[in-house]
Design an enzyme around this catalytic site. Structure first.
Site, short mmCIF file in Angstrom:
data_model
loop_
_atom_site.label_atom_id
_atom_site.label_comp_id
_atom_site.label_asym_id
_atom_site.label_seq_id
_atom_site.Cartn_x
_atom_site.Cartn_y
_atom_site.Cartn_z
N SER A 252 0.91 -1.16 -0.26
CA SER A 252 -0.21 -0.49 0.15
C SER A 252 0.58 1.14 0.19
O SER A 252 0.24 1.86 -1.07
CB SER A 252 -1.23 0.41 0.99
OG SER A 252 -0.55 -0.11 2.47
N HIS B 245 -1.71 -8.49 1.07
CA HIS B 245 -1.58 -7.56 2.30
C HIS B 245 -2.87 -7.23 3.61
O HIS B 245 -2.77 -8.27 4.36
CB HIS B 245 -0.95 -6.24 1.64
CG HIS B 245 -0.67 -5.29 1.91
ND1 HIS B 245 -0.50 -5.40 3.46
CD2 HIS B 245 -0.92 -4.12 1.43
CE1 HIS B 245 0.15 -3.96 3.35
NE2 HIS B 245 0.24 -3.02 2.46
N HIS C 241 5.41 -13.05 7.48
CA HIS C 241 6.01 -11.39 6.60
C HIS C 241 6.96 -11.61 5.82
O HIS C 241 7.89 -12.15 6.09
CB HIS C 241 6.32 -9.89 8.43
CG HIS C 241 6.15 -8.80 7.84
ND1 HIS C 241 6.91 -8.13 7.65
CD2 HIS C 241 4.92 -8.15 7.98
CE1 HIS C 241 6.26 -6.98 6.97
NE2 HIS C 241 5.44 -6.68 7.21
N ARG D 167 3.41 -4.67 16.30
CA ARG D 167 1.78 -4.43 16.50
C ARG D 167 0.86 -5.66 17.16
O ARG D 167 -0.57 -5.44 17.39
CB ARG D 167 1.58 -3.95 15.06
CG ARG D 167 2.15 -3.07 14.60
CD ARG D 167 2.41 -3.22 12.80
NE ARG D 167 2.53 -3.72 12.04
CZ ARG D 167 2.07 -4.06 10.71
NH1 ARG D 167 2.24 -2.88 10.11
NH2 ARG D 167 2.47 -4.72 10.50
N ASP E 43 -2.35 -8.77 11.20
CA ASP E 43 -3.37 -8.77 10.83
C ASP E 43 -4.11 -10.01 11.73
O ASP E 43 -4.95 -10.12 12.27
CB ASP E 43 -3.48 -9.54 9.56
CG ASP E 43 -3.36 -7.70 8.40
OD1 ASP E 43 -3.69 -6.92 9.37
OD2 ASP E 43 -2.34 -8.01 7.91
#
Ligand code: HAX
Length: 441
Positions: A241, A271, A319, A328, A376
């Protein structure tokens, strides 16, 4: 001129000197070599992008403007009654690298309100889409629709275009875009899942609290929104992105074109869409393997192997850069552990159990270079707990946060006069010739 813009102007001018010196005096210094597997394999690890907004260390994870996630949350001024900063304070920080004073945050809060007014034609465009369109299509369309009023595009075609001040027009669009995108996201949520029950923004609230208010959420959700948007904002420049946004803007396409394109990349399952895929995976797991029974590690392991053996990826794990648990993920996990009710939530228990089982399974599977969870894997469970259970909306939430990083980056891209991006490709014949006779570098 606002304090934010003045600070930014000064910093861009100072920084340009460093960039120009590197180009003029050290332009030929070699910083990396490229292998055949990098050329074929998605350019992994090639150091060919420059940003100072954030940096991703494979083992430590993300730093925003040099600060880890806990340091960022700690350092920034907080929203009233909250231990989380406002998104507005974070926007100032991402753009300038400075921790804003209360006065500076107040100015951004005020300006944000003026900028967040969404032109009514955006609503018409979104409403014209089939109602069963994916919400990311609606978000990308909504953003693209505003292109017609881009201040940068108008400046470019005005006949007075001047590279030195072009960043100011990108800044104007970028700021408008970050202020409007949560309002557009809330509109989409209400259109699709709340029977078109639209709620006007409350001008007394900061961005996170306002988002909670607009989608009919409780007051506590304001912190979820603040944390979520900040965590998802930036992950240096090479992810799909951010890179797409940078690439498209490098052709001097304005921020609306650029971010609409970035959102289309975010909507890919490898993604940003992975957050919806995680929820989808868990729900199917519960339906197929549990059928009302309690989850066990054995059942989770079986379901993970079934997924891998059917040729699919485990969503939320792996990843391209990270080689440890994504901080995160950890920040969101800690949020769950610290939130009464959430830490005992059945879905959180399943997510935690997957965390105990999946890395071993992926290591035994032997393909993924990183068997650990990414952002995610954890984000959906928090949304679910607070009642945002329409998981095809989760990537829209990601897109609202990611706008902050992408827009800060392209403002700086223009400020530093980065050129159009145009890497060189080679043919397979050429690779085979180099393989037989490696060039001396
Ligand atoms: N499950 C199964 N296989 C996986 C895997 C996973 N979670 N992660 C990687 N692999 C496989 C790859 O598909 C690849 O297989 P092939 O050799 O057959 O092509 C192999 O392991 C090597 O891949 P890698 O080098 O470790 O990983 P990549 O850099 O190629 O891909 C991805 C990184 C994130 C795309 C990958 O780990 C993946 O598909 N993960 C699941 C989807 C996901 O969670 N995406 C979100 C990532 C974070 C993000 O961007 N959020 O927005």
């Amino acid at each position: 001129m606002s304090q934010l813009k003045q600070t930014l102007a000064k910093k861009i001018a100072e920084h340009s000197v460093r960039t120009q010196r590197l180009l003029k005096e050290f332009g030929n210094v070699v910083i990396d070599k490229v292998t055949i597997s990098q050329a074929i394999g998605g350019m992994r690890d090639i150091k060919a992008l420059v940003t100072d907004i954030s940096y991703l260390d494979p083992f430590e994870g993300i730093r925003f403007r040099g600060k880890t996630i806990p340091e960022t949350f700690e350092a920034l001024p907080k929203a009233p009654g909250s231990k989380y900063p406002t998104v507005e304070a974070f926007w100032y920080f991402l753009l300038t690298g400075d921790i804003p004073t209360k006065e500076q945050v107040d100015e951004v809060l005020k300006e944000w309100k003026v900028r967040q007014v969404v032109p009514s034609y955006v609503w018409d465009a979104i409403r014209a889409l089939p109602r069963d369109s994916h919400p990311m299509v609606m978000l990308s369309t909504g953003i693209l629709t505003m292109q017609k009023d881009s201040k940068f595009a108008k400046f470019y075609s005005s006949g007075n275009f001047n590279k030195k001040v072009a960043w100011e027009y990108v800044y104007e669009d970028a700021y408008d875009l970050v202020a409007r995108i949560p309002i557009i996201a809330a509109f989409i949520y209400n259109l699709k899942y709340r029977g078109d029950f639209q709620v006007a923004p409350d001008p007394s609230l900061d961005m996170g609290a306002n988002f909670a208010h607009m989608i009919g959420q409780c007051k506590e959700y304001a912190d979820v929104a603040r944390m979520y948007f900040i965590l998802h904002s930036d992950h240096e420049s090479g992810n799909v992105s951010a890179h797409t946004t940078h690439l498209v803007h490098s052709a001097l396409s304005d921020p609306y074109y650029a971010y609409s394109a970035g959102l289309n990349g975010l909507a890919g399952p490898l993604h940003g869409l992975a957050n919806q895929e995680v929820l989808d995976w868990i729900i199917k797991f519960e339906e197929k393997y549990l059928k009302g029974a309690e989850p066990t590690k054995e059942l989770i392991e079986k379901a993970l192997w079934d997924t891998l053996n059917s040729g699919q990826v485990i969503p939320g794990y792996g990843h391209a850069v990270l080689r440890k648990t994504d901080p995160r993920y950890t920040a969101q996990r800690n949020f769950c552990l610290e939130t009464p009710g959430l830490k005992d939530d059945p879905l959180f228990k399943v997510v935690s159990m997957i965390y105990e089982v999946a890395p071993d399974v992926l290591m035994k599977h032997g393909k993924a270079k990183n068997p650990w969870p990414n952002v995610d894997a954890q984000s959906g469970v928090i949304q679910w707990y607070y009642g945002v259970r329409e998981w095809d909306f989760y990537t829209v939430l990601f897109g609202v946060g990611r706008a902050l990083g992408c827009m800060a980056n392209i403002t700086w891209d223009r400020g530093l006069g980065y050129p159009i991006e145009r890497p060189k490709s080679v043919t397979t014949d050429m690779l085979e010739q180099w393989a037989a006779n490696p060039p001396q570098l």
